[in-house]
Scaffold this active site. Sequence first.
Site, PDB file in Angstrom:
ATOM      1  N   ILE A   1      34.906  15.838  12.246  1.00  0.00           N
ATOM      2  CA  ILE A   1      33.797  15.108  12.178  1.00  0.00           C
ATOM      3  C   ILE A   1      33.207  15.175  13.707  1.00  0.00           C
ATOM      4  O   ILE A   1      33.903  14.962  14.640  1.00  0.00           O
ATOM      5  CB  ILE A   1      33.897  13.568  11.896  1.00  0.00           C
ATOM      6  CG1 ILE A   1      34.539  13.546  10.589  1.00  0.00           C
ATOM      7  CG2 ILE A   1      32.539  12.742  12.005  1.00  0.00           C
ATOM      8  CD1 ILE A   1      34.891  12.082  10.406  1.00  0.00           C
ATOM      9  N   CYS A   2      31.994  15.732  13.879  1.00  0.00           N
ATOM     10  CA  CYS A   2      31.325  15.522  15.429  1.00  0.00           C
ATOM     11  C   CYS A   2      30.608  14.122  15.354  1.00  0.00           C
ATOM     12  O   CYS A   2      29.466  14.130  14.704  1.00  0.00           O
ATOM     13  CB  CYS A   2      30.442  16.804  15.482  1.00  0.00           C
ATOM     14  SG  CYS A   2      29.640  16.739  17.025  1.00  0.00           S
ATOM     15  N   LEU A   3      30.813  13.267  15.799  1.00  0.00           N
ATOM     16  CA  LEU A   3      30.405  11.898  15.888  1.00  0.00           C
ATOM     17  C   LEU A   3      30.684  11.463  17.413  1.00  0.00           C
ATOM     18  O   LEU A   3      31.977  11.433  18.040  1.00  0.00           O
ATOM     19  CB  LEU A   3      31.046  11.032  15.004  1.00  0.00           C
ATOM     20  CG  LEU A   3      30.389   9.654  15.030  1.00  0.00           C
ATOM     21  CD1 LEU A   3      28.939   9.626  14.503  1.00  0.00           C
ATOM     22  CD2 LEU A   3      31.289   8.943  13.678  1.00  0.00           C
TER      23      LEU A   3
END
Length: 204
Positions: free
Chosen positions: A91-93
Amino acid sequence: MANIAAKRIKREFMELPQTENEPNKLFHIEPVDNNLLNLTGYVIGPSESLFEGGRFKVEIKIPETYPFNPPKVRFTTKIWHPNISSVTGAICLDILKDQWAAAMTLRTVLLSIQALLTSPEPDDPQDAVVARQFKDHPDFYRQTAKFWTYYFATDRSAEKRKQFESYEGTKIKRLRELSHIDEERAICALSQFNWNIEQALQNL
């Protein structure tokens, strides 16, 4: 430090939904083998989003330096989203990277993931192929995200199956006949090329 992390997680569990059947529950997590640093659970696809009706499994690894460093979170259910790898579930967060703060909690993380499902950020992608489709072919993106939700994150009811018959009964079946690959690989190949059988076949 591991004891500090475990104590913090134990305290955080007190503010999370504890029962599977709690009404309107957005997510659920629990320890694996009573290990508070190794968690598993799921996130429910937000209503009125492309992921509505989906139940997406997640894996959460808590570092011994928690809460001073963020947890490592990834989807173990496949999902078609610009900020989530369609291959690894990474996840890119921002709060899972440089915007993490020790005051944040697992609840913060899970709610932020919920928000990400509703509002993708294609200019900061985790999956470049999905992000490109999101920008250049939004109709195919929406169709693919809905299909992946149906196929990977639901029980695939008869009612839903009719809605996606052109995918399952035609395109996926045809690509498998031509290439002799398994169903999941066929879905991934078609998704990358806007469900064009010829292009998917050429790039296998």
